[in-house]
Enzyme design. Sequence first.
Site, mmCIF file in Angstrom:
data_model
loop_
_atom_site.group_PDB
_atom_site.id
_atom_site.type_symbol
_atom_site.label_atom_id
_atom_site.label_comp_id
_atom_site.label_asym_id
_atom_site.label_seq_id
_atom_site.Cartn_x
_atom_site.Cartn_y
_atom_site.Cartn_z
ATOM 1 N N ASP A 197 -23.505 37.584 37.825
ATOM 2 C CA ASP A 197 -22.651 36.841 38.752
ATOM 3 C C ASP A 197 -23.506 36.280 39.887
ATOM 4 O OD1 ASP A 197 -20.545 35.875 40.234
ATOM 5 O OD2 ASP A 197 -19.405 37.752 40.212
ATOM 6 N N ASP A 238 -20.134 30.321 37.404
ATOM 7 C CA ASP A 238 -21.187 31.150 37.994
ATOM 8 C C ASP A 238 -21.219 32.590 37.490
ATOM 9 O OD1 ASP A 238 -18.855 31.958 39.128
ATOM 10 O OD2 ASP A 238 -19.537 31.869 41.197
ATOM 11 N N GLU A 239 -20.488 32.899 36.426
ATOM 12 C CA GLU A 239 -20.578 34.271 35.935
ATOM 13 C C GLU A 239 -20.345 34.351 34.431
ATOM 14 O OE1 GLU A 239 -17.185 37.010 37.014
ATOM 15 O OE2 GLU A 239 -16.617 35.251 38.184
#
Length: 415
Positions: A11, A101-102
């Site tokens: 993350d 983003d993860e």
Amino acid sequence: MAATATILHADLDAFYASVEQLLDPSLAGKPIAVGGGVVLAASYEAKAFGVRGGMPGRRARELCPHLQFVGGHFKEYQRLGDAAIEVVGDFTPLIERISIDEAFADVTGSVHLFGTPAEMATTIRRRVRAEVGLPISVGVARTKHLAKIASQVAKPDGLVVVDPETELDFLHDLPVEVMWGVGPVTRARLAQVGVFTIGQLAETPGRSLERLLGRAVGGKLGALAWNRDPREIERHHRAKSVGAQSALGKQPATEAVIGRTLRHLADRVATRLRAKSRAGRTVTVRVRFADLRSVTRSVTLPAAISATTILAEVAEDLARTALGDHPGEKTISLLAISVSHLENDAVLQLELPFELEDEERRPGTEKGAARWVLDRAVDAVRDRFGREAVGYGSVALGASRSVPDEFRQLAEKDL
DNA sequence: TCTGGGGTCCTAGGACCC
DNA sequence: TCTGGGGTCCTAGGACCC
């Protein structure tokens, strides 16, 4: 004994803000926020003042007088997010990307090639920092849920490995709100019965939880509190719905405002459906009133649609129904369209029978087909010359566009 | 503390069918 | 005509996530 899986959750930290600090080193170490009217992301320096994503810009400035707002480099977010996740992908093909983003990664089968999960996570973090330039936190555990919690605990810029021997010790001291699926409402309900930690949750009888939270949520949380998480990595999901919304500030609930806005939204949604060769049977319209209460109206059609004009007409009918049911409401603050019940291959849907009262809406009729062909032509022109090159007379909405189109695209969860 | 946009999943009631 | 049971689909609303 069953093979023990190892899941990794990676993350990126304060993602948009970290990208801005990377692109402009003078921002490094400073409290910054991406956005304007609304904070889309805050740097850790800003978070220290209490600034949070989703917060109104004015409120953020009150909390943090030196807060610097920066315009978003949206293309860079996509590029750098992809680059970071690709680093994770070097360790296993079993990647489930859950947002820009993860991502989760199942590295169970990778230990022979790359070493222990802790070593892999360390390498991933080092490489993302060196090759992409961004801080990333990683959680490693036996289950997805625990790996996700571990990465939250690891932030900022950290690594937490949960030993299978001690996972309940790790889990049970944490507050319930770190769990996936516990938001403000569930947290408050649990607090009312004296449950604040995951350990307390685990001790609560399943029947009580189901009575308090409903069968699904209660059952799920009870299982997660004992770290029974059966979920596996899912490599690709197909979108189940496609939608668009537009906040309007305060606008009179007139035909003109509603028609113009819904045509614009229908154009966005239908264009995206066609781009994916998909079409949907259920159309849902949401109307939010001035006091932020909202109502939805939906209809399921006999055949799937993806034509802009048909979608716009169905949506306008639904909005009229919604407003007709609330004659006292004269001001609206948001309109939304969503299409669900998605099917593949919009072209084939043209052949299906369709029984709406209005001739022109039938995809299988000449007029319905003509509209669809027109839409495809518009799509083609836009692909070559840009989205503003041609429209339906309603596309130039522009006026109060508080969020740039690029951000909208990032929020589209597909892929 | 009233602020954006794009999603997922669950619940409950009603219609309808066998 | 009343009665029982099970299943599916649809609609509206709500909670939650990034």
